[in-house]
Enzyme design. Sequence first.
Site, PDB file in Angstrom:
ATOM      1  N   GLU A  94      31.641  29.399  48.788  1.00 42.34           N
ATOM      2  CA  GLU A  94      31.416  30.735  48.470  1.00 42.34           C
ATOM      3  C   GLU A  94      30.087  31.283  48.571  1.00 42.34           C
ATOM      4  O   GLU A  94      29.273  30.935  47.544  1.00 42.34           O
ATOM      5  CB  GLU A  94      32.070  31.150  47.221  1.00 42.34           C
ATOM      6  N   LYS A  96      40.290  37.832  39.444  1.00 42.82           N
ATOM      7  CA  LYS A  96      39.301  38.047  38.509  1.00 42.82           C
ATOM      8  C   LYS A  96      39.577  38.872  37.558  1.00 42.82           C
ATOM      9  O   LYS A  96      40.646  38.689  36.975  1.00 42.82           O
ATOM     10  CB  LYS A  96      38.043  38.924  39.359  1.00 42.82           C
ATOM     11  N   HIS A 142      33.236  28.820  39.803  1.00 46.97           N
ATOM     12  CA  HIS A 142      32.763  30.066  40.373  1.00 46.97           C
ATOM     13  C   HIS A 142      31.453  30.602  40.227  1.00 46.97           C
ATOM     14  O   HIS A 142      30.983  30.484  38.893  1.00 46.97           O
ATOM     15  CB  HIS A 142      33.814  30.974  39.932  1.00 46.97           C
ATOM     16  N   GLU A 165      30.290  33.474  39.636  1.00 41.59           N
ATOM     17  CA  GLU A 165      30.466  34.490  38.550  1.00 41.59           C
ATOM     18  C   GLU A 165      30.253  33.683  36.956  1.00 41.59           C
ATOM     19  O   GLU A 165      29.580  34.034  36.333  1.00 41.59           O
ATOM     20  CB  GLU A 165      31.558  35.205  38.475  1.00 41.59           C
ATOM     21  N   GLY A 208      31.997  39.807  47.004  1.00 48.17           N
ATOM     22  CA  GLY A 208      32.157  41.085  46.470  1.00 48.17           C
ATOM     23  C   GLY A 208      30.885  42.187  47.201  1.00 48.17           C
ATOM     24  O   GLY A 208      31.100  43.408  46.722  1.00 48.17           O
ATOM     25  N   SER A 258      34.154  37.965  50.520  1.00 49.41           N
ATOM     26  CA  SER A 258      34.551  39.264  51.511  1.00 49.41           C
ATOM     27  C   SER A 258      35.371  38.804  52.634  1.00 49.41           C
ATOM     28  O   SER A 258      35.147  39.335  53.591  1.00 49.41           O
ATOM     29  CB  SER A 258      33.326  39.785  51.832  1.00 49.41           C
ATOM     30  N   ASN A 308      41.985  35.410  43.818  1.00 48.64           N
ATOM     31  CA  ASN A 308      41.289  35.246  42.739  1.00 48.64           C
ATOM     32  C   ASN A 308      41.184  36.627  42.080  1.00 48.64           C
ATOM     33  O   ASN A 308      40.505  37.545  42.715  1.00 48.64           O
ATOM     34  CB  ASN A 308      39.895  34.597  42.841  1.00 48.64           C
TER      35      ASN A 308
HETATM   36  P1  PGA Z   1      35.524  38.503  47.264  1.00 49.77           P
HETATM   37  O1  PGA Z   1      35.501  37.557  46.208  1.00 49.77           O
HETATM   38  O2  PGA Z   1      36.712  38.309  48.336  1.00 49.77           O
HETATM   39  O3  PGA Z   1      35.825  39.659  46.718  1.00 49.77           O
HETATM   40  O4  PGA Z   1      34.088  38.557  48.180  1.00 49.77           O
HETATM   41  C1  PGA Z   1      35.664  36.277  46.401  1.00 49.77           C
HETATM   42  C2  PGA Z   1      35.469  35.255  45.141  1.00 49.77           C
HETATM   43  O5  PGA Z   1      34.504  35.501  44.360  1.00 49.77           O
HETATM   44  O6  PGA Z   1      36.276  34.306  45.112  1.00 49.77           O
END
Ligand code: PGA
Length: 253
Positions: free
Chosen positions: A168, A12, A96, A98, A174, A214, A10
């Site tokens: 998640e 982003k 997601h 976010e 993140g 992460s 992903n």
């Molecule tokens: P990250 O993000 O691996 O940077 O923690 C995962 C995600 O949001 O899909």
Amino acid sequence: MTRRKFIAGNWKMNMTSAGARTLAGGVRERLANFDRADVALCPPFPYLALVGEVIKGSSIAVGAQNVYPESQGAFTGEVNAEMLADVGCRYVIVGHSERRTILGEKDELLNRKVRHSLAHGLHVIFCVGETLEQREANQTESMLDNQLTWGLREIPADQIPNLVIAYEPVWAIGTGRNATAEQAQQAHVFIRWRFSQLYGSEAAQRLVIQYGGSVKPENAAELMRQPDVDGALVGGASLKVDSFVAIVQAAGG
Ligand code: PGA
């Protein structure tokens, strides 16, 4: 039953066209002889076609990070599933955290996105996960239950095989702080159990459940060893060829 592992990157809101070309090209090259897991790259909209071109003829798939559940018309700024399929997408990420928090997307809209995408032949990576506050208040399972129940309402049985769930935990995204393998396994077992109530035990056994939050080369192998962790949705570590490829290879065992 053995489920094939599935790793999706992903990206982003990152990359330029030059960066996207280099990253997708590097992943393709390094995974040329690899077929022990499924792999997808999910770049921002402007780079979907470009990445599609770069990975053409390989077994890597392209996915989008968002979709709008309407057919064409007056929806300024939005992109529907037909358009995504038309530019070569196989997957789309829906739900997601976010988008749930920053963009305010609610269960009802997410359910429409899931159904619209599946109806137009896309495979959906549907994300669920609790916040730290919810985990500490012992609400992880009720939260997952809610998100699954409302997000996955009324999916036709023949489209269920095109659904992937990504667990998640919001506190792990993140932050550099991943869920432990045990925490991930436990949540995945719950998700599979809840899914079996909704869509039957055979569908639940086939369901691919990714872990996200992460994921790095250092923790991927242990996470992937858990019997109910069927892959990963990778954010930060998907932006570098080396780290993404290392995670894919860890998933391949
Ligand atoms: P990250 O993000 O691996 O940077 O923690 C995962 C995600 O949001 O899909």
